[in-house]
Write an enzyme that holds these catalytic residues in place. Structure first.
Site, PDB file in Angstrom:
ATOM      1  N   ASP A  56       0.888  -1.164   0.000  1.00  0.00           N
ATOM      2  CA  ASP A  56       0.000   0.000   0.000  1.00  0.00           C
ATOM      3  C   ASP A  56       0.923   1.210   0.000  1.00  0.00           C
ATOM      4  OD1 ASP A  56      -1.531   2.210   0.678  1.00  0.00           O
ATOM      5  OD2 ASP A  56      -2.845   1.079   2.010  1.00  0.00           O
ATOM      6  N   ASN A  83       3.055   3.435 -10.441  1.00  0.00           N
ATOM      7  CA  ASN A  83       1.820   3.568 -11.231  1.00  0.00           C
ATOM      8  C   ASN A  83       0.579   3.798 -10.373  1.00  0.00           C
ATOM      9  OD1 ASN A  83      -0.074   2.820 -13.641  1.00  0.00           O
ATOM     10  ND2 ASN A  83      -0.604   1.389 -12.001  1.00  0.00           N
ATOM     11  N   TYR A 158      -6.653  16.011  -7.985  1.00  0.00           N
ATOM     12  CA  TYR A 158      -5.934  15.148  -8.933  1.00  0.00           C
ATOM     13  C   TYR A 158      -4.933  15.910  -9.810  1.00  0.00           C
ATOM     14  CZ  TYR A 158      -5.184  11.465 -12.444  1.00  0.00           C
ATOM     15  OH  TYR A 158      -4.623  10.550 -13.297  1.00  0.00           O
ATOM     16  N   LYS A 162      -0.605  15.554  -9.687  1.00  0.00           N
ATOM     17  CA  LYS A 162       0.260  15.105 -10.786  1.00  0.00           C
ATOM     18  C   LYS A 162       1.274  16.205 -11.160  1.00  0.00           C
ATOM     19  CE  LYS A 162      -1.605  10.971 -11.406  1.00  0.00           C
ATOM     20  NZ  LYS A 162      -0.886   9.719 -11.125  1.00  0.00           N
ATOM     21  N   THR A 193     -10.367   2.884 -18.012  1.00  0.00           N
ATOM     22  CA  THR A 193     -10.082   2.065 -16.820  1.00  0.00           C
ATOM     23  C   THR A 193     -11.117   2.398 -15.746  1.00  0.00           C
ATOM     24  OG1 THR A 193      -8.662   3.698 -15.748  1.00  0.00           O
ATOM     25  CG2 THR A 193      -7.577   2.180 -17.282  1.00  0.00           C
TER      26      THR A 193
HETATM   27  N1  LIG Z   1      -6.863   6.032 -17.028  1.00  0.00           N
HETATM   28  C1  LIG Z   1      -6.427   7.205 -17.493  1.00  0.00           C
HETATM   29  O1  LIG Z   1      -7.012   7.787 -18.421  1.00  0.00           O
HETATM   30  C2  LIG Z   1      -5.213   7.856 -16.893  1.00  0.00           C
HETATM   31  C3  LIG Z   1      -4.783   9.067 -17.457  1.00  0.00           C
HETATM   32  C4  LIG Z   1      -3.653   9.678 -16.951  1.00  0.00           C
HETATM   33  C5  LIG Z   1      -2.975   9.098 -15.884  1.00  0.00           C
HETATM   34  N2  LIG Z   1      -3.415   7.931 -15.340  1.00  0.00           N
HETATM   35  C6  LIG Z   1      -2.650   7.361 -14.215  1.00  0.00           C
HETATM   36  O2  LIG Z   1      -2.313   6.013 -14.485  1.00  0.00           O
HETATM   37  C7  LIG Z   1      -2.197   5.290 -13.255  1.00  0.00           C
HETATM   38  C8  LIG Z   1      -3.035   4.024 -13.320  1.00  0.00           C
HETATM   39  O3  LIG Z   1      -4.401   4.402 -13.432  1.00  0.00           O
HETATM   40  P1  LIG Z   1      -5.541   3.467 -14.049  1.00  0.00           P
HETATM   41  O4  LIG Z   1      -6.274   4.302 -15.011  1.00  0.00           O
HETATM   42  O5  LIG Z   1      -4.983   2.161 -14.427  1.00  0.00           O
HETATM   43  O6  LIG Z   1      -6.502   3.328 -12.763  1.00  0.00           O
HETATM   44  P2  LIG Z   1      -7.157   2.069 -12.030  1.00  0.00           P
HETATM   45  O7  LIG Z   1      -7.628   1.070 -13.012  1.00  0.00           O
HETATM   46  O8  LIG Z   1      -8.116   2.681 -11.061  1.00  0.00           O
HETATM   47  O9  LIG Z   1      -5.929   1.428 -11.261  1.00  0.00           O
HETATM   48  C9  LIG Z   1      -5.309   2.106 -10.216  1.00  0.00           C
HETATM   49  C10 LIG Z   1      -4.441   1.122  -9.484  1.00  0.00           C
HETATM   50  O10 LIG Z   1      -3.796   1.815  -8.401  1.00  0.00           O
HETATM   51  C11 LIG Z   1      -3.959   1.028  -7.243  1.00  0.00           C
HETATM   52  N3  LIG Z   1      -3.853   1.819  -6.024  1.00  0.00           N
HETATM   53  C12 LIG Z   1      -4.548   2.908  -5.673  1.00  0.00           C
HETATM   54  N4  LIG Z   1      -4.179   3.324  -4.457  1.00  0.00           N
HETATM   55  C13 LIG Z   1      -3.211   2.474  -4.028  1.00  0.00           C
HETATM   56  C14 LIG Z   1      -2.421   2.364  -2.866  1.00  0.00           C
HETATM   57  N5  LIG Z   1      -2.564   3.234  -1.848  1.00  0.00           N
HETATM   58  N6  LIG Z   1      -1.496   1.390  -2.787  1.00  0.00           N
HETATM   59  C15 LIG Z   1      -1.362   0.492  -3.805  1.00  0.00           C
HETATM   60  N7  LIG Z   1      -2.090   0.518  -4.917  1.00  0.00           N
HETATM   61  C16 LIG Z   1      -3.008   1.508  -5.034  1.00  0.00           C
HETATM   62  C17 LIG Z   1      -5.316   0.359  -7.392  1.00  0.00           C
HETATM   63  O11 LIG Z   1      -5.411  -0.738  -6.511  1.00  0.00           O
HETATM   64  P3  LIG Z   1      -6.766  -1.178  -5.755  1.00  0.00           P
HETATM   65  O12 LIG Z   1      -7.356  -2.249  -6.612  1.00  0.00           O
HETATM   66  O13 LIG Z   1      -6.290  -1.683  -4.435  1.00  0.00           O
HETATM   67  O14 LIG Z   1      -7.637   0.039  -5.642  1.00  0.00           O
HETATM   68  C18 LIG Z   1      -5.240  -0.023  -8.859  1.00  0.00           C
HETATM   69  O15 LIG Z   1      -4.519  -1.222  -9.040  1.00  0.00           O
HETATM   70  C19 LIG Z   1      -2.618   6.261 -12.154  1.00  0.00           C
HETATM   71  O16 LIG Z   1      -1.479   6.831 -11.550  1.00  0.00           O
HETATM   72  C20 LIG Z   1      -3.411   7.318 -12.901  1.00  0.00           C
HETATM   73  O17 LIG Z   1      -3.420   8.558 -12.248  1.00  0.00           O
HETATM   74  C21 LIG Z   1      -4.522   7.289 -15.819  1.00  0.00           C
END
Ligand SMILES: NC(=O)c1ccc[n+]([C@@H]2O[C@H](COP(=O)([O-])OP(=O)(O)OC[C@H]3O[C@@H](n4cnc5c(N)ncnc54)[C@H](OP(=O)(O)O)[C@@H]3O)[C@@H](O)[C@H]2O)c1
Length: 235
Positions: A56, A83, A158, A162, A193
């Site tokens: 975590d 990530n 958010y 970042k 996602t």
């Molecule tokens: N999707 C987009 O369009 C987008 C755009 C720009 C940037 N991003 C960035 O890309 C990254 C991945 O995002 P995603 O879109 O794949 O989101 P996601 O599907 O919601 O996945 C987020 C992941 O982070 C984990 N997480 C959150 N808090 C945590 C903690 N305290 N300790 C360990 N794990 C934790 C979640 O685990 P749990 O299952 O335990 O919650 C999940 O595995 C993020 O940093 C996000 O800001 C995403």
């Protein structure tokens, strides 16, 4: 010591992190996924055929324990992809936001990266040329916030988390000069996602590609930068 590269991806039980883990494994790396939810961690590790460790990112104790486990198993770390991230919900306009929400988002997206990176640094310093990738976002770009992202609602949690992460990335690069460690921030683009209720127009696998590129830079690659698939982004 094994010649295969050892990579840790945080928050990799789903979404972009899961795809980063899959792509690094396909390149022949030994991949460890770090995740807080035990059940989802086990399921993802099994589906990917990779190692996993409880992590975590908001809990320094789990980061230290994860580092100790990696040390015992592998003795070093070659790639760290920070990530894990949270968005914090939609109600985050600066004029009305609950400051507690802003702190919560920073706890994961900013302090989590600091905690995990510093816990892993002794292991990364044992690598011949470690790479650190911080998953940022285009909305963290102040330059882009008023331009291409100008139509998005204002957010006090958010986007600034970042922006701060981007700054931290540049400061780490300065601090790590001469170590051979390259550290960069990545913008995956708008990917479908759980983070955005699958409204994104790119796939998680497409979003993973820039992180994989930055995780596999040659020794003369950039450090302290912010990139998407098309190249450097404005701060
Ligand atoms: N999707 C987009 O369009 C987008 C755009 C720009 C940037 N991003 C960035 O890309 C990254 C991945 O995002 P995603 O879109 O794949 O989101 P996601 O599907 O919601 O996945 C987020 C992941 O982070 C984990 N997480 C959150 N808090 C945590 C903690 N305290 N300790 C360990 N794990 C934790 C979640 O685990 P749990 O299952 O335990 O919650 C999940 O595995 C993020 O940093 C996000 O800001 C995403």
């Amino acid at each position: 010591m094994t010649e295969q590269k050892i990579a840790l991806v945080t928050g990799a039980n789903k979404g972009i992190g899961y795809e980063i883990a899959a792509q690094l494994k396909a390149l022949g790396m030994t991949v460890i996924i770090g995740a807080r939810d035990e059940q989802r961690r086990a399921q993802a590790a099994q589906a990917l055929g990779v190692e996993s460790v409880a992590l975590d990112v908001t809990d320094a104790g789990t980061a230290e324990k994860a580092a100790a486990w990696i040390d015992e198993r592998f003795g070093r770390l070659d790639v760290l992809v920070n990530n894990a991230g949270v968005v914090g919900g939609r109600a985050q306009a600066p004029t009305t936001v609950d400051p507690a929400l802003v702190r919560e988002v920073f706890e994961t997206n900013f302090f989590g990266v600091l905690t995990v990176t510093n816990a892993m640094l002794p292991l990364l310093k044992r690598s011949a040329g470690a790479r650190i990738v911080n998953m940022s976002s285009g909305v963290g770009s102040i330059g882009a916030a008023t331009a291409i992202y100008g139509e998005l609602p204002a957010g006090a949690a958010y986007p600034p988390s970042k922006t701060a992460l981007n700054s931290l990335t540049a400061q780490y690069a300065k601090d790590l000069r001469g170590t051979g460690i390259l550290i960069n921030a990545a913008d995956p683009g708008y990917c479908a996602t759980d983070l955005n209720n699958h409204t994104g127009f790119r796939t998680a696998a497409q979003g993973a590609a820039i992180a994989v590129k930055l995780a596999t830079l040659d020794d003369d690659g950039p450090t302290g930068g912010f990139f998407n698939d098309d190249g450097p982004l404005p701060w």
